[in-house]
Motif scaffolding. Structure first.
Motif, PDB file in Angstrom:
ATOM      1  N   ILE A   1       0.890  -1.167   0.000  1.00  0.00           N
ATOM      2  CA  ILE A   1       0.000   0.000   0.000  1.00  0.00           C
ATOM      3  C   ILE A   1       0.923   1.211   0.000  1.00  0.00           C
ATOM      4  O   ILE A   1       1.754   1.348   0.899  1.00  0.00           O
ATOM      5  CB  ILE A   1      -0.903   0.000   1.242  1.00  0.00           C
ATOM      6  N   VAL A   2       0.822   2.032  -1.023  1.00  0.00           N
ATOM      7  CA  VAL A   2       1.781   3.132  -1.167  1.00  0.00           C
ATOM      8  C   VAL A   2       1.073   4.474  -1.030  1.00  0.00           C
ATOM      9  O   VAL A   2       0.053   4.717  -1.677  1.00  0.00           O
ATOM     10  CB  VAL A   2       2.482   3.045  -2.544  1.00  0.00           C
ATOM     11  N   ILE A   3       1.604   5.319  -0.154  1.00  0.00           N
ATOM     12  CA  ILE A   3       1.135   6.712  -0.080  1.00  0.00           C
ATOM     13  C   ILE A   3       2.190   7.558  -0.762  1.00  0.00           C
ATOM     14  O   ILE A   3       3.356   7.533  -0.364  1.00  0.00           O
ATOM     15  CB  ILE A   3       0.965   7.168   1.384  1.00  0.00           C
ATOM     16  N   CYS A   4       1.807   8.269  -1.821  1.00  0.00           N
ATOM     17  CA  CYS A   4       2.806   9.084  -2.526  1.00  0.00           C
ATOM     18  C   CYS A   4       2.166  10.373  -3.041  1.00  0.00           C
ATOM     19  O   CYS A   4       0.947  10.532  -3.006  1.00  0.00           O
ATOM     20  CB  CYS A   4       3.415   8.285  -3.676  1.00  0.00           C
ATOM     21  N   SER A   5       3.021  11.272  -3.498  1.00  0.00           N
ATOM     22  CA  SER A   5       2.509  12.534  -4.043  1.00  0.00           C
ATOM     23  C   SER A   5       1.790  12.276  -5.356  1.00  0.00           C
ATOM     24  O   SER A   5       2.114  11.331  -6.076  1.00  0.00           O
ATOM     25  CB  SER A   5       3.667  13.493  -4.279  1.00  0.00           C
ATOM     26  N   LYS A   6       0.835  13.152  -5.640  1.00  0.00           N
ATOM     27  CA  LYS A   6       0.052  13.027  -6.878  1.00  0.00           C
ATOM     28  C   LYS A   6       0.955  12.933  -8.103  1.00  0.00           C
ATOM     29  O   LYS A   6       1.867  13.737  -8.254  1.00  0.00           O
ATOM     30  CB  LYS A   6      -0.854  14.250  -7.039  1.00  0.00           C
ATOM     31  N   GLY A   7       0.690  11.956  -8.941  1.00  0.00           N
ATOM     32  CA  GLY A   7       1.447  11.818 -10.179  1.00  0.00           C
ATOM     33  C   GLY A   7       2.758  11.058 -10.022  1.00  0.00           C
ATOM     34  O   GLY A   7       3.449  10.812 -11.008  1.00  0.00           O
ATOM     35  N   ASP A   8       3.092  10.669  -8.777  1.00  0.00           N
ATOM     36  CA  ASP A   8       4.379  10.008  -8.543  1.00  0.00           C
ATOM     37  C   ASP A   8       4.296   8.477  -8.574  1.00  0.00           C
ATOM     38  O   ASP A   8       5.326   7.811  -8.514  1.00  0.00           O
ATOM     39  CB  ASP A   8       4.955  10.415  -7.177  1.00  0.00           C
ATOM     40  N   ALA A   9       3.087   7.936  -8.644  1.00  0.00           N
ATOM     41  CA  ALA A   9       2.905   6.489  -8.480  1.00  0.00           C
ATOM     42  C   ALA A   9       3.780   5.676  -9.441  1.00  0.00           C
ATOM     43  O   ALA A   9       4.453   4.731  -9.031  1.00  0.00           O
ATOM     44  CB  ALA A   9       1.439   6.124  -8.653  1.00  0.00           C
ATOM     45  N   ALA A  10       3.807   6.080 -10.719  1.00  0.00           N
ATOM     46  CA  ALA A  10       4.541   5.298 -11.722  1.00  0.00           C
ATOM     47  C   ALA A  10       6.047   5.292 -11.425  1.00  0.00           C
ATOM     48  O   ALA A  10       6.719   4.291 -11.650  1.00  0.00           O
ATOM     49  CB  ALA A  10       4.285   5.873 -13.106  1.00  0.00           C
ATOM     50  N   THR A  11       6.566   6.400 -10.889  1.00  0.00           N
ATOM     51  CA  THR A  11       7.996   6.472 -10.561  1.00  0.00           C
ATOM     52  C   THR A  11       8.294   5.710  -9.275  1.00  0.00           C
ATOM     53  O   THR A  11       9.283   4.987  -9.184  1.00  0.00           O
ATOM     54  CB  THR A  11       8.418   7.951 -10.333  1.00  0.00           C
ATOM     55  N   VAL A  12       7.429   5.906  -8.290  1.00  0.00           N
ATOM     56  CA  VAL A  12       7.696   5.322  -6.973  1.00  0.00           C
ATOM     57  C   VAL A  12       7.596   3.799  -7.014  1.00  0.00           C
ATOM     58  O   VAL A  12       8.425   3.092  -6.453  1.00  0.00           O
ATOM     59  CB  VAL A  12       6.723   5.895  -5.919  1.00  0.00           C
ATOM     60  N   CYS A  13       6.563   3.282  -7.693  1.00  0.00           N
ATOM     61  CA  CYS A  13       6.432   1.820  -7.761  1.00  0.00           C
ATOM     62  C   CYS A  13       6.073   1.407  -9.186  1.00  0.00           C
ATOM     63  O   CYS A  13       4.904   1.172  -9.490  1.00  0.00           O
ATOM     64  CB  CYS A  13       5.429   1.297  -6.745  1.00  0.00           C
ATOM     65  N   PRO A  14       7.106   1.331 -10.057  1.00  0.00           N
ATOM     66  CA  PRO A  14       6.880   1.044 -11.474  1.00  0.00           C
ATOM     67  C   PRO A  14       6.180  -0.309 -11.717  1.00  0.00           C
ATOM     68  O   PRO A  14       5.502  -0.461 -12.735  1.00  0.00           O
ATOM     69  CB  PRO A  14       8.285   1.060 -12.078  1.00  0.00           C
ATOM     70  N   ASN A  15       6.322  -1.240 -10.771  1.00  0.00           N
ATOM     71  CA  ASN A  15       5.665  -2.536 -10.975  1.00  0.00           C
ATOM     72  C   ASN A  15       4.273  -2.602 -10.346  1.00  0.00           C
ATOM     73  O   ASN A  15       3.704  -3.676 -10.194  1.00  0.00           O
ATOM     74  CB  ASN A  15       6.533  -3.666 -10.402  1.00  0.00           C
TER      75      ASN A  15
END
Ligand code: UD1
Length: 317
Positions: free
Chosen positions: A251-265
């Motif tokens: 479960i990832v909490i990240c900044s808007k638009g960062d999801a693809a960079t933070v967890c590419p898989n």
């Protein structure tokens, strides 16, 4: 007093746009063409020079208050240039750790009555340090016993698990860092960017609170789990890769638009929050976690306002 809410904790979580507004009220100066944006902490203005010149700042607290101080430690060092050390009040007392006249000791306590913190205050006073209080309670022992300080003005908090006091403590200690850094021209742009974000903070928190339903659904998915591990750090990618390799449910909490960079898989659940200056991001990131903690506790049938074996403020040693 709970109004439309089922529990105090729920009410206090949802009150945060207002409690933060009160915490910040009158303390952020917008500036103009001639004057930089700045911070005004009435209780500290006559002591800032002394604090800036101190050999070190010690943050002293217990539990959540300690963790709020920990969240602002890096910014205080960055803006003031003064080394900051962290002390859990009881541990400082057990060690009888060294404190000097050239030190500034900052005591953080929501109630202002925490027994260990109060005892550490007496200890620091006897060693001649400048003692600064950060408390929610006007007239409390810490408010009265310190040389100066800042009231966080978050309003009465009843839920034993701290929510709005925690976010207001971080906001106040952020302003403390800004005030201490005010004589340094090289950090002006950084300080003004933080002040701009603090002015936006109540609206941002309001926006993040709209995750309530989503967090409730997530709590339903998680309610039968045995454990929940929380990871948090400036660089997270390698941790995420390792957890994915171990087939962890992410479960990832990240900044808007960062999801693809933070967890590419990909992750089983991504919660996106607005991005602010790094130093106040903890105030935003904690909100979905507060909501998750609240819903999980209620769904699992526990007493959310008074968890067993915990007191709101520990007034005995
Ligand atoms: C103060 C007033 C506030 C008023 C504002 C207007 C109080 C309690 N606060 O707020 O109602 O709207 O001026 O300018 O009357 N202090 C400590 N230790 C602590 C906390 C505070 O010694 O742990 C001292 C401060 O140094 C200060 C006083 O208590 O002398 C009030 O602190 P604070 O309420 O934070 O000051 P202001 O924000 O200026």
């Amino acid at each position: 007093k709970k109004g439309n809410y089922d529990h105090y904790m729920q009410k206090e979580i949802h009150e945060q746009p207002e409690s933060l507004t009160t915490t910040l009220r009158g303390r952020l100066i917008r500036g103009d063409d001639f004057k930089a944006k700045s911070v005004l902490l009435g209780g500290l203005k006559d002591h800032l020079r002394t604090i800036r010149r101190s050999r070190r700042v010690l943050f002293i607290g217990c539990g959540t208050s300690y963790h709020a101080a920990l969240a602002t430690r890096a910014l205080l060092e960055e803006l003031s240039g003064v080394p900051v050390t962290m002390e859990i009040a009881s541990d400082l007392l057990d060690r009888q750790g060294p404190i000097y006249r050239e030190d500034t000791a900052v005591f953080v306590s929501q109630s202002g009555e925490t027994a260990d913190t109060l005892q550490a205050l007496e200890y620091a006073k006897s060693h001649g340090a400048l003692c600064v209080g950060i408390t929610n309670t006007v007239g409390s022992a810490i408010s009265r016993g310190t040389d100066c300080g800042v009231h966080i003005n978050a309003g009465c908090e009843i839920g034993v698990a701290s929510t709005k006091a925690y976010t207001s403590q971080i906001a106040v200690m952020t302003m403390l860092a800004l005030a201490l850094g005010e004589d340094t021209i090289s950090t002006r742009a950084r300080r003004e960017a933080i002040i701009d974000d603090l002015l936006e903070l109540p609206n941002m928190v309001k926006e993040v609170l709209q995750l309530d339903e989503e967090m409730k659904e997530l709590a339903k998915e998680l309610m039968d789990e045995q454990s929940l591990l929380l990871f948090g750090r400036g660089k997270q990618q390698s941790v995420i890769q390792q957890l994915q390799a171990r087939k962890g449910r992410l479960i990832v909490i990240c900044s808007k638009g960062d999801a693809a960079t933070v967890c590419p898989n990909g992750a089983s659940h991504v919660i996106e929050v607005p991005q602010l200056q790094d130093c106040i991001q903890p105030i935003i990131n904690i909100i979905p976690l507060q909501l998750l903690a609240y819903h999980l506790t209620v769904l699992r049938g526990f007493n959310v306002d008074q968890p067993r074996n915990l007191a709101k403020s520990v007034t005995t040693e």
